[in-house]
Structures are given as structure tokens and as C-alpha cells.
Design a protein around this motif. Structure first.
Motif, short mmCIF file in Angstrom:
data_model
loop_
_atom_site.label_atom_id
_atom_site.label_comp_id
_atom_site.label_asym_id
_atom_site.label_seq_id
_atom_site.Cartn_x
_atom_site.Cartn_y
_atom_site.Cartn_z
N SER A 1 0.51 -0.72 0.07
CA SER A 1 -0.26 -0.01 -0.28
C SER A 1 0.94 1.59 -0.09
O SER A 1 0.38 1.95 0.14
CB SER A 1 -1.38 0.13 1.00
N SER A 2 2.43 1.06 0.43
CA SER A 2 2.78 1.99 0.13
C SER A 2 3.21 2.66 -1.51
O SER A 2 2.70 2.25 -2.38
CB SER A 2 4.20 1.68 0.98
N ALA A 3 3.58 3.85 -1.84
CA ALA A 3 3.43 4.50 -2.64
C ALA A 3 4.25 3.97 -3.67
O ALA A 3 4.32 4.00 -5.11
CB ALA A 3 3.56 6.37 -2.70
N GLU B 1 3.67 0.37 -4.95
CA GLU B 1 2.49 0.84 -6.02
C GLU B 1 3.62 1.13 -6.59
O GLU B 1 3.26 0.55 -8.41
CB GLU B 1 1.21 1.34 -5.42
#
Lengths: 243, 243
Positions: free
Chosen positions: A196-198, A201
Motif C-alpha cells: 500500500s506504500s506509494a 504501488e
């Protein structure tokens, strides 16, 4: 004993520093040494890395690994992929690494730190134990972040390291450690947090989701990359060896 | 619409910026304007603040407020205390403010931000609504921190602001916002979060625990300090007015 978590590299570390760049530099560093590399040379720029390779090095005693924006660097042998590293044999080789954030964070740590270690989720327990055994006043966990922005994946890993450390002894903790512990306890399991971290992703979008899953393994390795005496390393590089 | 939380000031803000320094600059700024001040001039240094006071200003149309290390600055009229500010009447006066971290963060925000607002817990709902009504592409919540270290109290307040914003519309959020929201939801109630922060503990030790309790009130004010047109402000200062 103090436990400090810098959510971005700050500098001024007096004692033990654990450098964390979970996606992917410190995870990949552990994998290179697991697969037999004699040492890692972390350079500040890709040019320094390219200049280290001797002319006509047919035997390739030096291999180059790194990335910019998640992608391999022209002229390098490897990207910054722990999955790729784990599939190779690096026995007898030294790996020159340059990455967007992790290698800079290591250089910042090395400016003042007495002991600089590379930590990831994969070696978290071993890294925490090693840090505890070396420290006399402070353990600083330094999150590399991404382009001067805090990365959820590094803060999560810092929380995992902090939990191990708190189980090993008494510490006074700073706000960074409080934040990292709260994230570790409330942001889901490792694969959820990293995905879910940028940065997670983005890597998924680049087809590198396998690297994210690899990096989400906790304490699967007992190997801790440790900064070696500087005399040993070419100018502008930091040499890490298996500790 | 993007929602971005910088756990430390970074710069490069294209649109709306909410500057947060809960302990205590932005909380005190709201209190000054609540108590009738015509405007706030935020300066980068104490010297700029002292130089603004006219010779023989007996009427004291300009009053100076600020702190270094939590304590009042020599030559200033007030510390940086919201409790002190809330007990005075500032009608007809302009307050010149200089503080350790908050005023610097506001200057960083003003370099590029189209709209710069000061936010605290006390005006959180109003600040979030104002930000939402002004923004066209991004709302950046900027935590001032303490001497370049992340402050738990600011991250907590950023999480409160982010929660209000998410209730007002759709946003894509960054890792900083994810972290702030997790802290807001898991670090206890406001007084617990602020009191357990390193800065809150230090203020308590200085006998300023009342300020911490004041700053932990949520949405008790509808006043939002807004950066006014620059032409209006003396060189080296930022002028905020009640918005």
C-alpha cells in the motif's frame, strides 16, 4: 540507552546506525551477501560506480547493481532487485551498488556513525540484535525515504526493528520511534504495508511486484551488512561486508 | 484532488498549504487573532522582529511574541503561549511572531504555495473546510516538527485535519497522509498524544503544561489565519489575517 527513529535521514549519529531502505536497496544488499558476494561498495553516484570497473575486466570481479526511478542504470549489470540477486551466485565478486535513496542514506549515516549496519525486514531480527550488542549510547534507525519524502514501507520496517530492540532491553524512545511503532502495529501485515506504500504501488506498476513480496519477508536471513574500515574502500565509496 | 502530508517541511507546494505547529506557534496564532489582533507578522529571525518596532512606539501598536527553546525572547512582549494570548486583548494591534520552527515552516510554504493557512487542533475543522474550498489540485499539510525532527503532536494534528478533509471529498493520499491518519486513530486522544510527545513533555517540564492542554482542544475556533497579499507586509515577513 536511546532509541531514535529518523523518518528521513538527518545526520549527527553518534553511535550505531541502522540504515533502512526496504524497497529495495537494503533488502537487495542482504541478498547479494547471502549469495556469496565478498563485499558491497555503495557509491554516491552512478558515475563513481562505472569508473570503478577496471578496463578489460573480463572476469567481472566487480559487478554493478543499481537503479534510478526503479529501473536499471545503463552500463550496470543488475537492477536493484532482491529477486534477481537471490537467483545468482556472487561468490568471489564485489558488488558496486548505487540507488536513488538508500546509498545516500548510508553515506549520511557514515559521516558520524561509529557502526553502520544495513537493515531490511528480511534481516530485521539479526540487525536488531547486532545493533544492541554494539551500542553504548544510542541506536538510530534511519529511514531512507523516497526523494526526501517519508516512505511508509521504511517507517513500517523501522517499527519492526524497534519492537525487536524493545524486547532486548530498556530504551528511552523519541517521537520517531513512537510513530514507527504505531505504524508497525496498525498498518497491517508486512505485505499489506509494503504493497500500500506509494513506492510499493509504483514497483507493482513496473512489473516488480515480486520484489515487494520478497522484501515483505520478516527475519528470513541472519546476515547483517556492516560498514568495514574505510581504508579498505576506494574513494567515494562505502564498503559493507557480511557481519 | 491530492492530499499530501509532509512530516517535515519540504517545499514545492503548488496550491493550498496548511502549516501545522501545534506546540505552539499555530495554536497561539489562532489565539492572537481570536483576541482581536488585526494581523500577524511572521518573521524568520528574532532580529527582524525587533527591528520592526518603531522608536518610541509608546502605544505599542506592534507587540512582539515568540520563543527560543520554549522560553520567551529578550525584548519581546510575550512568549509563545496560547494561554497567555487568550487572556489578553489585542484589538488594534499587530503581533510580530518569531518561533523556533513554526515561522520557518510558514516561510517555506509561502515560497510556492498559492494559499497558505495556519492550522492547529483548535481550528482544525474550519481550517480543513477553508482548505477544501480554496484547493484546485492539492492540499499539503506541512508539519513544522522540532529542529528538523518529526514531532508526534504535529503528525497527530495532521491526521485530524486529514480525517476532516477525507469527509469533505475524494482525495488521492500519499504515504505521509497514511501515516498521519494511522497515528491519529491509534495514538490516543488529543491530550494523550500531545502530552506524550517529546515537545509536550519538555513544555510540561518548563511549567507550560497548561499550554499543552489548551493546544489539545479540537475545533473550538472557527478562525483560520490566512496569508495576505505580500505587498502589505514589511520585507522579510509574512502577514496573516483572520480568514
Amino acid at each position: 540507552m536511546r532509541l531514535r527513529v529518523d523518518l528521513l535521514p538527518h545526520g549527527g549519529y553518534p553511535d550505531v546506525v541502522l540504515v533502512v531502505d526496504v524497497l529495495r536497496a537494503t533488502t537487495t544488499a542482504v541478498a547479494y551477501l547471502e549469495r556469496g558476494a565478498e563485499g558491497l561498495l555503495l557509491t554516491r553516484t552512478p558515475d563513481v560506480a562505472l569508473a570503478l570497473r577496471p578496463e578489460g575486466d573480463e572476469g567481472r570481479s566487480l559487478v554493478l547493481g543499481g537503479e534510478r526511478g526503479g529501473l536499471p542504470i545503463p552500463g550496470f549489470d543488475f537492477g536493484n532487485s532482491p529477486v534477481e540477486a537471490a537467483a545468482q551466485n556472487f561468490t568471489g565478486k564485489t558488488v558496486v551498488m548505487n540507488t536513488t535513496n538508500g546509498t545516500d542514506a548510508a553515506h549520511t549515516a557514515a559521516q558520524t556513525g561509529k557502526h553502520v549496519l544495513l537493515a531490511s525486514l528480511t534481516n530485521a531480527h539479526a540487525a536488531a540484535r547486532r545493533a544492541r550488542s554494539l551500542a553504548t549510547e544510542e541506536i538510530a534507525i534511519v529511514c531512507a525515504g523516497t526523494d526526501a519524502h517519508v516512505g511508509l514501507e521504511d517507517v513500517y520496517a523501522a517499527g519492526v526493528l524497534a519492537e525487536y530492540l524493545l524486547a532486548l532491553g530498556e530504551f528511552s524512545i523519541d517521537d520517531g520511534a513512537r510513530i514507527a511503532l504505531t505504524i508497525r502495529r496498525n498498518a497491517g501485515n508486512p505485505i499489506e504495508a509494503l504493497s500500500s506504500s506509494a513506492h510499493g504501488e509504483r514497483l507493482g506498476g513496473l512489473g516488480l511486484g515480486e520484489d515487494v513480496r520478497y522484501a515483505a519477508q520478516v527475519s528470513t536471513s541472519t546476515l547483517v551488512p556492516v560498514l568495514a574500515a574505510e581504508a579498505d574502500a576506494p574513494e567515494g565509496t562505502l564498503k559493507f561486508v557480511a557481519g
